[in-house]
Structure formats: structure tokens, C-alpha cells
Design a protein around this motif. Structure first.
Motif, PDB file in Angstrom:
ATOM      1  N   THR A  36       4.535   0.118 -10.591  1.00  0.00           N
ATOM      2  CA  THR A  36       4.785   0.944  -9.404  1.00  0.00           C
ATOM      3  C   THR A  36       3.468   1.434  -8.806  1.00  0.00           C
ATOM      4  O   THR A  36       3.256   1.383  -7.588  1.00  0.00           O
ATOM      5  CB  THR A  36       5.674   2.154  -9.758  1.00  0.00           C
ATOM      6  N   GLY A  37       2.576   1.924  -9.675  1.00  0.00           N
ATOM      7  CA  GLY A  37       1.275   2.380  -9.206  1.00  0.00           C
ATOM      8  C   GLY A  37       0.450   1.258  -8.598  1.00  0.00           C
ATOM      9  O   GLY A  37      -0.186   1.428  -7.552  1.00  0.00           O
ATOM     10  N   ILE A  38       0.477   0.077  -9.249  1.00  0.00           N
ATOM     11  CA  ILE A  38      -0.278  -1.072  -8.730  1.00  0.00           C
ATOM     12  C   ILE A  38       0.291  -1.511  -7.381  1.00  0.00           C
ATOM     13  O   ILE A  38      -0.461  -1.797  -6.435  1.00  0.00           O
ATOM     14  CB  ILE A  38      -0.230  -2.248  -9.727  1.00  0.00           C
ATOM     15  N   ALA A  39       1.621  -1.572  -7.276  1.00  0.00           N
ATOM     16  CA  ALA A  39       2.256  -1.989  -6.022  1.00  0.00           C
ATOM     17  C   ALA A  39       1.948  -1.011  -4.892  1.00  0.00           C
ATOM     18  O   ALA A  39       1.699  -1.415  -3.749  1.00  0.00           O
ATOM     19  CB  ALA A  39       3.768  -2.112  -6.221  1.00  0.00           C
ATOM     20  N   ALA A  40       1.974   0.283  -5.201  1.00  0.00           N
ATOM     21  CA  ALA A  40       1.635   1.286  -4.185  1.00  0.00           C
ATOM     22  C   ALA A  40       0.198   1.097  -3.706  1.00  0.00           C
ATOM     23  O   ALA A  40      -0.092   1.170  -2.504  1.00  0.00           O
ATOM     24  CB  ALA A  40       1.824   2.695  -4.754  1.00  0.00           C
ATOM     25  N   ASN A  41      -0.702   0.823  -4.636  1.00  0.00           N
ATOM     26  CA  ASN A  41      -2.104   0.590  -4.263  1.00  0.00           C
ATOM     27  C   ASN A  41      -2.241  -0.678  -3.417  1.00  0.00           C
ATOM     28  O   ASN A  41      -3.066  -0.726  -2.496  1.00  0.00           O
ATOM     29  CB  ASN A  41      -2.957   0.480  -5.520  1.00  0.00           C
ATOM     30  N   GLU A  42      -1.427  -1.702  -3.720  1.00  0.00           N
ATOM     31  CA  GLU A  42      -1.457  -2.940  -2.929  1.00  0.00           C
ATOM     32  C   GLU A  42      -1.062  -2.675  -1.482  1.00  0.00           C
ATOM     33  O   GLU A  42      -1.680  -3.209  -0.555  1.00  0.00           O
ATOM     34  CB  GLU A  42      -0.528  -3.986  -3.552  1.00  0.00           C
ATOM     35  N   MET A  43      -0.041  -1.847  -1.291  1.00  0.00           N
ATOM     36  CA  MET A  43       0.372  -1.529   0.075  1.00  0.00           C
ATOM     37  C   MET A  43      -0.704  -0.730   0.811  1.00  0.00           C
ATOM     38  O   MET A  43      -0.977  -0.969   1.991  1.00  0.00           O
ATOM     39  CB  MET A  43       1.689  -0.745   0.063  1.00  0.00           C
ATOM     40  N   LEU A  44      -1.336   0.192   0.110  1.00  0.00           N
ATOM     41  CA  LEU A  44      -2.382   0.996   0.739  1.00  0.00           C
ATOM     42  C   LEU A  44      -3.594   0.132   1.093  1.00  0.00           C
ATOM     43  O   LEU A  44      -4.242   0.354   2.116  1.00  0.00           O
ATOM     44  CB  LEU A  44      -2.787   2.136  -0.196  1.00  0.00           C
ATOM     45  N   GLY A  59      -4.816   8.407  -4.010  1.00  0.00           N
ATOM     46  CA  GLY A  59      -4.347   8.859  -5.320  1.00  0.00           C
ATOM     47  C   GLY A  59      -3.078   9.689  -5.219  1.00  0.00           C
ATOM     48  O   GLY A  59      -2.159   9.544  -6.037  1.00  0.00           O
ATOM     49  N   ILE A  60      -3.005  10.571  -4.208  1.00  0.00           N
ATOM     50  CA  ILE A  60      -1.814  11.402  -4.020  1.00  0.00           C
ATOM     51  C   ILE A  60      -0.599  10.531  -3.691  1.00  0.00           C
ATOM     52  O   ILE A  60       0.508  10.765  -4.200  1.00  0.00           O
ATOM     53  CB  ILE A  60      -2.057  12.444  -2.903  1.00  0.00           C
ATOM     54  N   THR A  61      -0.790   9.530  -2.843  1.00  0.00           N
ATOM     55  CA  THR A  61       0.314   8.635  -2.474  1.00  0.00           C
ATOM     56  C   THR A  61       0.817   7.852  -3.682  1.00  0.00           C
ATOM     57  O   THR A  61       2.026   7.720  -3.891  1.00  0.00           O
ATOM     58  CB  THR A  61      -0.132   7.662  -1.366  1.00  0.00           C
ATOM     59  N   ILE A  62      -0.105   7.337  -4.489  1.00  0.00           N
ATOM     60  CA  ILE A  62       0.293   6.599  -5.691  1.00  0.00           C
ATOM     61  C   ILE A  62       1.025   7.519  -6.666  1.00  0.00           C
ATOM     62  O   ILE A  62       2.047   7.147  -7.251  1.00  0.00           O
ATOM     63  CB  ILE A  62      -0.942   5.963  -6.365  1.00  0.00           C
ATOM     64  N   PHE A  63       0.510   8.745  -6.822  1.00  0.00           N
ATOM     65  CA  PHE A  63       1.164   9.721  -7.693  1.00  0.00           C
ATOM     66  C   PHE A  63       2.586  10.013  -7.215  1.00  0.00           C
ATOM     67  O   PHE A  63       3.529  10.077  -8.017  1.00  0.00           O
ATOM     68  CB  PHE A  63       0.349  11.020  -7.723  1.00  0.00           C
ATOM     69  N   CYS A  64       2.763  10.190  -5.913  1.00  0.00           N
ATOM     70  CA  CYS A  64       4.092  10.473  -5.352  1.00  0.00           C
ATOM     71  C   CYS A  64       5.033   9.282  -5.524  1.00  0.00           C
ATOM     72  O   CYS A  64       6.244   9.462  -5.713  1.00  0.00           O
ATOM     73  CB  CYS A  64       3.972  10.851  -3.874  1.00  0.00           C
ATOM     74  N   SER A  65       4.497   8.077  -5.456  1.00  0.00           N
ATOM     75  CA  SER A  65       5.321   6.884  -5.676  1.00  0.00           C
ATOM     76  C   SER A  65       5.890   6.884  -7.091  1.00  0.00           C
ATOM     77  O   SER A  65       7.078   6.622  -7.314  1.00  0.00           O
ATOM     78  CB  SER A  65       4.494   5.610  -5.452  1.00  0.00           C
ATOM     79  N   ILE A  66       5.033   7.188  -8.069  1.00  0.00           N
ATOM     80  CA  ILE A  66       5.475   7.242  -9.469  1.00  0.00           C
ATOM     81  C   ILE A  66       6.431   8.410  -9.676  1.00  0.00           C
ATOM     82  O   ILE A  66       7.421   8.302 -10.411  1.00  0.00           O
ATOM     83  CB  ILE A  66       4.251   7.354 -10.399  1.00  0.00           C
ATOM     84  N   LEU A 106       2.761  15.763   1.569  1.00  0.00           N
ATOM     85  CA  LEU A 106       2.139  14.861   2.535  1.00  0.00           C
ATOM     86  C   LEU A 106       1.799  15.552   3.845  1.00  0.00           C
ATOM     87  O   LEU A 106       0.700  15.364   4.395  1.00  0.00           O
ATOM     88  CB  LEU A 106       3.062  13.665   2.791  1.00  0.00           C
ATOM     89  N   PHE A 107       2.724  16.358   4.360  1.00  0.00           N
ATOM     90  CA  PHE A 107       2.445  17.029   5.634  1.00  0.00           C
ATOM     91  C   PHE A 107       1.396  18.131   5.476  1.00  0.00           C
ATOM     92  O   PHE A 107       0.632  18.401   6.399  1.00  0.00           O
ATOM     93  CB  PHE A 107       3.737  17.584   6.235  1.00  0.00           C
ATOM     94  N   THR A 108       1.353  18.749   4.298  1.00  0.00           N
ATOM     95  CA  THR A 108       0.312  19.743   4.043  1.00  0.00           C
ATOM     96  C   THR A 108      -1.070  19.092   4.041  1.00  0.00           C
ATOM     97  O   THR A 108      -2.059  19.684   4.500  1.00  0.00           O
ATOM     98  CB  THR A 108       0.562  20.449   2.695  1.00  0.00           C
ATOM     99  N   CYS A 109      -1.123  17.853   3.557  1.00  0.00           N
ATOM    100  CA  CYS A 109      -2.398  17.135   3.492  1.00  0.00           C
ATOM    101  C   CYS A 109      -2.974  16.859   4.881  1.00  0.00           C
ATOM    102  O   CYS A 109      -4.195  16.707   5.035  1.00  0.00           O
ATOM    103  CB  CYS A 109      -2.225  15.811   2.738  1.00  0.00           C
ATOM    104  N   THR A 110      -2.114  16.789   5.901  1.00  0.00           N
ATOM    105  CA  THR A 110      -2.627  16.562   7.258  1.00  0.00           C
ATOM    106  C   THR A 110      -3.438  17.753   7.754  1.00  0.00           C
ATOM    107  O   THR A 110      -4.265  17.625   8.664  1.00  0.00           O
ATOM    108  CB  THR A 110      -1.474  16.288   8.253  1.00  0.00           C
ATOM    109  N   VAL A 111      -3.209  18.928   7.165  1.00  0.00           N
ATOM    110  CA  VAL A 111      -3.933  20.139   7.556  1.00  0.00           C
ATOM    111  C   VAL A 111      -5.292  20.215   6.853  1.00  0.00           C
ATOM    112  O   VAL A 111      -6.299  20.593   7.452  1.00  0.00           O
ATOM    113  CB  VAL A 111      -3.100  21.403   7.222  1.00  0.00           C
TER     114      VAL A 111
END
Length: 315
Positions: A36-44, A59-66, A106-111
Motif C-alpha cells: 500500500t505504501g509503495i503503491a501510494a508512492n508510485e502514484m505520487l 510522507g503524510i499522504t503515504i501514512f494516510c493511505s496506510i 490534508l486541508f490543514t496542510c494547505t495552511v
């Protein structure tokens, strides 16, 4: 071709025992978390062709995927069965609160991240949903029983192989030339026909073929998923043929979805972790969507069949 063959043999040697031996489920689950982590990194990495995402947000996106993967498992797998791997992590997640938490993160990260904007949020959400829920669906099928995970990969593999062979022999009409120029309607139809026939035989006669090793001879694919005692074999057969038929079609759509993504971002493969085969998503693109479809169908059947029987008895 030689490299592709060697990699294929290696993949089978690693994955087959994990798929077929129930006692290895915790190891299988651990492997799926890694994938799952590898696949998320592939998409990114795919998105990086247009705009690079920072290491922190990657890293945050991969963590959220898992995290979503684990939450989806908890939604399906009873906590009262500690031997099935989830207890190893001692986690108690729920699907809806996890989705809410991920959305807030995710939306907090935009700030707080200057480079992470609304477009990046969409990329993160797509990655999290596609990999987190998709890989969870495959894991849940394995948890439900060997027959379900074998059925999934049997259908997707047969569809892929015979779509290729039929297309090579009879293909004339392009199915999606702008997405996947080599795919034809003749190939797609041929792959679905063969997969539906052979897959339906497996689903219906599973108990007869493997009863001495894995369970009673009377079992079918639906045994354990829903109560089929009041259904005739004709009724069970019709349901299984329809499930197999649409699973094959959904698997091909999953393949085309992955092709569309790669063509949009002008990449050949999602990754190169499997030499000659591409990345994790290249190998499992059909299975991801097909597994989600199967779980949805099983859930619907589990709800509808008792309802239909109750209604008929009341007439």
C-alpha cells in the motif's frame, strides 16, 4: 522477455504461499501494508511529472493511505478474532472517523505548507482512496477465505491473458485507442467469455474440486458469504455467472483506469519494483477495482437474499 519471465516466477514463489496458506495471513497483511505504501508512492511519483510534492506531504499522504487501509480492514474484520493479524497492531480504527481525520489533516496542510495547494489535496485524496481502500479490499478477500482471493486473481488473470490472445488473433476494432491503443473489443469480449466460463466453474464446483483438502464438497463461492440453503443450484449458478461476468468487466475497466492515468501523466509504468512488469500498481490495477466490486456484491447479497426469502415466504 527473459527478465519478465524470471520476475514472474519470483512473484509466484513469494505470493502463492501467502495466498494459499491461511496461517500466513498476518504475514500477508504485513506485506499488503508495505505494498500500500509503495503503491501510494508510485502514484505520487506519477504526479511529480507535473508538479513535485514535498517530502513531508508525500510522507503524510503515504501514512494516510496506510491509515485508511487499516481502518477499512477493521470495518470488515471482527476484533474478536485476534489470530488474524490486526491484533498485532493493537489498533481500533473506524472508517468514518478515519476519513474525517484524514480530510482535516490534508486541508490543514494547505495552511502550513506553502507549496501544498488545493490541487495537491485532490491528488492526495485520489492516492489515499485508490491505494488504501483498494489494497484493503484484496486483504479482506484473503481474510474471508482462500477461495475468494483465488477467484479474484483467477478472473483477472484469465481475462488479461485471453483478452491478449483473442485480440492478437481476431482484434480489429479498437476499444479505447487514446488510452490503450492495443486493446480491442474482440479481445475484451474473448477474455470475458473465457474468464466467465472457467471462473464460474471454479465458483460453482469449488467444493467438488477441492473439498477433500479445503472443505465440504457441497461448498460454492457463496458458501459463508450468504445463506444459500433455500436457493436451487440453478439460482446459485445464475448468481455466480453474473458475478464472474461483471468481475471480469470491472477488472478490464480497472486496467483502463490505470492506463488513462499513465497516459495523462506521460509515464510508461507506475514503477520498476518488478523488472519487466513495472510497479505494484501495474501488476494489481485490475485486481484493485475488481476486489472492490466483489466485496460490494457480497455485502449486497448478504443483505438482499434473506430479505427476498422473507418476502417470498410471506406471499
Amino acid at each position: 522477455m527473459k527478465q519478465r519471465t524470471i520476475t514472474g516466477v519470483f512473484i509466484l514463489a513469494i505470493f502463492l504461499p501467502l495466498l494459499l496458506v491461511d496461517d500466513l495471513f498476518p504475514i500477508f497483511q504485513g506485506m499488503m501494508i508495505v505494498l500500500t505504501g509503495i503503491a501510494a508512492n508510485e502514484m505520487l511519483r506519477m504526479y511529480d511529472t507535473q508538479k513535485k510534492m514535498s517530502i513531508t506531504m508525500r510522507g503524510i499522504t503515504i501514512f494516510c493511505s496506510i491509515l485508511l487501509y487499516l481502518a477499512a480492514l477493521v470495518e470488515w474484520i471482527p476484533r474478536s478474532i485476534p489470530a488474524q493479524g490486526l491484533a498485532l497492531f493493537n489498533i481500533h480504527l473506524e472508517m468514518l472517523p478515519t476519513i474525517i481525520l484524514i480530510t482535516i489533516i490534508l486541508f490543514t496542510c494547505t495552511v502550513f505548507s506553502e507549496s501544498y495547494d488545493g490541487t495537491d489535496v485532490g491528488k492526495s485524496i485520489t492516492t489515499i482512496l485508490y491505494t488504501g481502500i483498494g489494497f484493503a479490499a484484496i486483504t479482506i478477500l484473503k481474510y474471508l477465505g482462500m477461495r475468494y482471493i483465488v477467484f479474484l486473481f483467477l478472473i483477472t488473470t484469465l481475462t488479461d491473458v485471453f483478452a491478449y490472445l483473442t485480440g492478437m488473433l481476431f482484434g480489429k476494432h479498437k476499444m479505447a485507442p487514446k488510452i490503450s491503443p492495443k486493446k480491442t473489443w474482440e479481445g475484451a469480449i474473448g477474455g470475458t467469455i473465457v474468464a466467465t466460463i472457467l471462473g464460474s466453474v471454479f465458483a460453482l464446483l469449488y467444493g467438488v474440486m477441492f473439498g477433500n483438502f479445503f472443505g465440504p464438497a457441497k461448498e460454492t463461492l457463496l458458501t459463508g458469504i450468504c445463506n444459500t440453503e433455500n436457493l436451487t443450484m440453478i439460482g446459485i449458478s445464475i448468481i455466480l455467472v453474473l458475478i464472474t461476468f461483471f468481475t471480469s468487466i470491472i477488472g478490464q475497466i480497472g486496467d483502463l483506469v490505470a492506463s488513462r492515468l499513465k497516459r495523462t501523466y506521460d509515464i510508461k509504468d507506475f514503477g520498476n519494483i518488478f523488472p519487466g512488469h513495472g510497479g505494484v500498481l501495474d501488476r494489481l490495477d485490475s485486481a484493485l477495482l475488481a476486489s472492490l466490486f466483489l466485496l460490494s456484491v457480497f455485502k449486497i447479497l448478504n443483505y438482499l437474499l434473506p430479505l427476498v426469502e422473507t418476502t417470498l415466504l410471506g406471499i
